[in-house]
Design a protein around this motif. Sequence first.
Motif, PDB file in Angstrom:
ATOM      1  N   THR A  18      25.877 -12.149  -9.994  1.00  0.00           N
ATOM      2  CA  THR A  18      25.593 -11.155  -8.963  1.00  0.00           C
ATOM      3  C   THR A  18      25.718 -11.821  -7.603  1.00  0.00           C
ATOM      4  O   THR A  18      25.102 -12.862  -7.361  1.00  0.00           O
ATOM      5  N   TRP A  19      26.532 -11.222  -6.733  1.00  0.00           N
ATOM      6  CA  TRP A  19      26.676 -11.701  -5.359  1.00  0.00           C
ATOM      7  C   TRP A  19      25.808 -10.823  -4.475  1.00  0.00           C
ATOM      8  O   TRP A  19      25.772  -9.603  -4.632  1.00  0.00           O
ATOM      9  N   THR A  20      25.125 -11.455  -3.529  1.00  0.00           N
ATOM     10  CA  THR A  20      24.214 -10.738  -2.633  1.00  0.00           C
ATOM     11  C   THR A  20      24.470 -11.179  -1.200  1.00  0.00           C
ATOM     12  O   THR A  20      24.607 -12.379  -0.931  1.00  0.00           O
ATOM     13  N   TRP A  21      24.535 -10.216  -0.293  1.00  0.00           N
ATOM     14  CA  TRP A  21      24.601 -10.477   1.142  1.00  0.00           C
ATOM     15  C   TRP A  21      23.320  -9.926   1.750  1.00  0.00           C
ATOM     16  O   TRP A  21      22.964  -8.764   1.510  1.00  0.00           O
ATOM     17  N   THR A  22      22.635 -10.724   2.550  1.00  0.00           N
ATOM     18  CA  THR A  22      21.375 -10.303   3.157  1.00  0.00           C
ATOM     19  C   THR A  22      21.416 -10.598   4.652  1.00  0.00           C
ATOM     20  O   THR A  22      21.852 -11.675   5.065  1.00  0.00           O
ATOM     21  N   GLY A  23      20.936  -9.648   5.448  1.00  0.00           N
ATOM     22  CA  GLY A  23      20.883  -9.842   6.891  1.00  0.00           C
ATOM     23  C   GLY A  23      20.469  -8.565   7.580  1.00  0.00           C
ATOM     24  O   GLY A  23      19.985  -7.614   6.957  1.00  0.00           O
ATOM     25  N   ALA A  24      20.689  -8.548   8.890  1.00  0.00           N
ATOM     26  CA  ALA A  24      20.334  -7.378   9.704  1.00  0.00           C
ATOM     27  C   ALA A  24      21.586  -6.558   9.981  1.00  0.00           C
ATOM     28  O   ALA A  24      22.654  -7.113  10.248  1.00  0.00           O
ATOM     29  N   MET A  25      21.434  -5.233   9.910  1.00  0.00           N
ATOM     30  CA  MET A  25      22.551  -4.336  10.195  1.00  0.00           C
ATOM     31  C   MET A  25      22.053  -3.136  10.987  1.00  0.00           C
ATOM     32  O   MET A  25      20.892  -2.737  10.858  1.00  0.00           O
ATOM     33  N   HIS A  26      22.936  -2.612  11.802  1.00  0.00           N
ATOM     34  CA  HIS A  26      22.666  -1.348  12.483  1.00  0.00           C
ATOM     35  C   HIS A  26      23.283  -0.233  11.653  1.00  0.00           C
ATOM     36  O   HIS A  26      24.437  -0.344  11.217  1.00  0.00           O
ATOM     37  N   VAL A  27      22.520   0.825  11.421  1.00  0.00           N
ATOM     38  CA  VAL A  27      23.118   2.037  10.862  1.00  0.00           C
ATOM     39  C   VAL A  27      23.740   2.731  12.059  1.00  0.00           C
ATOM     40  O   VAL A  27      23.045   3.306  12.887  1.00  0.00           O
ATOM     41  N   GLU A  28      25.058   2.614  12.185  1.00  0.00           N
ATOM     42  CA  GLU A  28      25.730   3.113  13.384  1.00  0.00           C
ATOM     43  C   GLU A  28      25.974   4.607  13.338  1.00  0.00           C
ATOM     44  O   GLU A  28      26.073   5.244  14.378  1.00  0.00           O
ATOM     45  N   SER A  82      27.063  -5.141  10.720  1.00  0.00           N
ATOM     46  CA  SER A  82      26.220  -6.341  10.763  1.00  0.00           C
ATOM     47  C   SER A  82      25.808  -6.677  12.189  1.00  0.00           C
ATOM     48  O   SER A  82      26.528  -6.410  13.151  1.00  0.00           O
ATOM     49  N   ASP A  83      24.616  -7.256  12.305  1.00  0.00           N
ATOM     50  CA  ASP A  83      24.100  -7.766  13.575  1.00  0.00           C
ATOM     51  C   ASP A  83      23.739  -9.214  13.332  1.00  0.00           C
ATOM     52  O   ASP A  83      22.618  -9.540  12.974  1.00  0.00           O
ATOM     53  N   GLY A  84      24.730 -10.078  13.450  1.00  0.00           N
ATOM     54  CA  GLY A  84      24.528 -11.488  13.140  1.00  0.00           C
ATOM     55  C   GLY A  84      24.994 -11.794  11.726  1.00  0.00           C
ATOM     56  O   GLY A  84      25.675 -10.997  11.082  1.00  0.00           O
ATOM     57  N   GLU A  85      24.594 -12.945  11.245  1.00  0.00           N
ATOM     58  CA  GLU A  85      25.073 -13.451   9.961  1.00  0.00           C
ATOM     59  C   GLU A  85      24.536 -12.652   8.780  1.00  0.00           C
ATOM     60  O   GLU A  85      23.360 -12.314   8.720  1.00  0.00           O
ATOM     61  N   MET A  86      25.418 -12.370   7.853  1.00  0.00           N
ATOM     62  CA  MET A  86      25.050 -11.815   6.552  1.00  0.00           C
ATOM     63  C   MET A  86      25.196 -12.972   5.561  1.00  0.00           C
ATOM     64  O   MET A  86      26.304 -13.454   5.318  1.00  0.00           O
ATOM     65  N   VAL A  87      24.071 -13.438   5.042  1.00  0.00           N
ATOM     66  CA  VAL A  87      24.053 -14.629   4.188  1.00  0.00           C
ATOM     67  C   VAL A  87      24.446 -14.244   2.765  1.00  0.00           C
ATOM     68  O   VAL A  87      23.846 -13.349   2.176  1.00  0.00           O
ATOM     69  N   ARG A  88      25.450 -14.921   2.234  1.00  0.00           N
ATOM     70  CA  ARG A  88      25.922 -14.648   0.875  1.00  0.00           C
ATOM     71  C   ARG A  88      25.345 -15.670  -0.095  1.00  0.00           C
ATOM     72  O   ARG A  88      25.387 -16.869   0.150  1.00  0.00           O
ATOM     73  N   THR A  89      24.811 -15.161  -1.198  1.00  0.00           N
ATOM     74  CA  THR A  89      24.334 -16.003  -2.279  1.00  0.00           C
ATOM     75  C   THR A  89      24.883 -15.456  -3.589  1.00  0.00           C
ATOM     76  O   THR A  89      25.342 -14.317  -3.652  1.00  0.00           O
ATOM     77  N   SER A  90      24.840 -16.267  -4.622  1.00  0.00           N
ATOM     78  CA  SER A  90      25.211 -15.788  -5.952  1.00  0.00           C
ATOM     79  C   SER A  90      24.251 -16.383  -6.960  1.00  0.00           C
ATOM     80  O   SER A  90      23.704 -17.474  -6.752  1.00  0.00           O
ATOM     81  N   ALA A  91      24.033 -15.654  -8.038  1.00  0.00           N
ATOM     82  CA  ALA A  91      23.131 -16.102  -9.090  1.00  0.00           C
ATOM     83  C   ALA A  91      23.566 -15.478 -10.401  1.00  0.00           C
ATOM     84  O   ALA A  91      24.255 -14.453 -10.421  1.00  0.00           O
TER      85      ALA A  91
END
Length: 149
Positions: A106-116, A137-146
């Motif tokens: 599973t790949w996951t991106w986490t961060g802050a976003m504006h609902v435009e 996105s508002d800045g970095e969207m951090v990608r992880t996998s597990a």
Amino acid sequence: MAKPVTTKGGMMRILLGSGAGPIVYAAPCGLTSKSLTISKGLEEVSIPDCDDPTAMEWLGRDAVSLSMSVSGEGVLAQASVEAWLDAVESADPVPVKVELEFPTTTWTWTGAMHVESAELGAASNTGRVTGNFSLQSDGEMVRTSAATS
């Protein structure tokens, strides 16, 4: 020939996070179509031919930024209306998690976003109300996998 490992559309999730205390993520109900776009901003520069200054120049490109956009559409579920309206009316970005689940990873991106944008509509008086949502996105969207559990 080996067949590719694929996943179903329901295994791609857009989750909005709560803004207070420890962030709790939940996928708003109703989305039947989702997309994720990762864009790379490029800066162009002309590269001259030093041996032949009259030759046409090739463009060189340098990566300067990354951006992510996410969109989803589907039926407008009553349980999700408040979350979408709160997010689009907020001057601040909201915590967002995007998950892409395959059988083993599973790949996951986490961060802050504006609902435009939040577009609500009805094709007819007897049809369902639908929602179409766009996030940036508002800045970095951090990608992880597990490993998928």
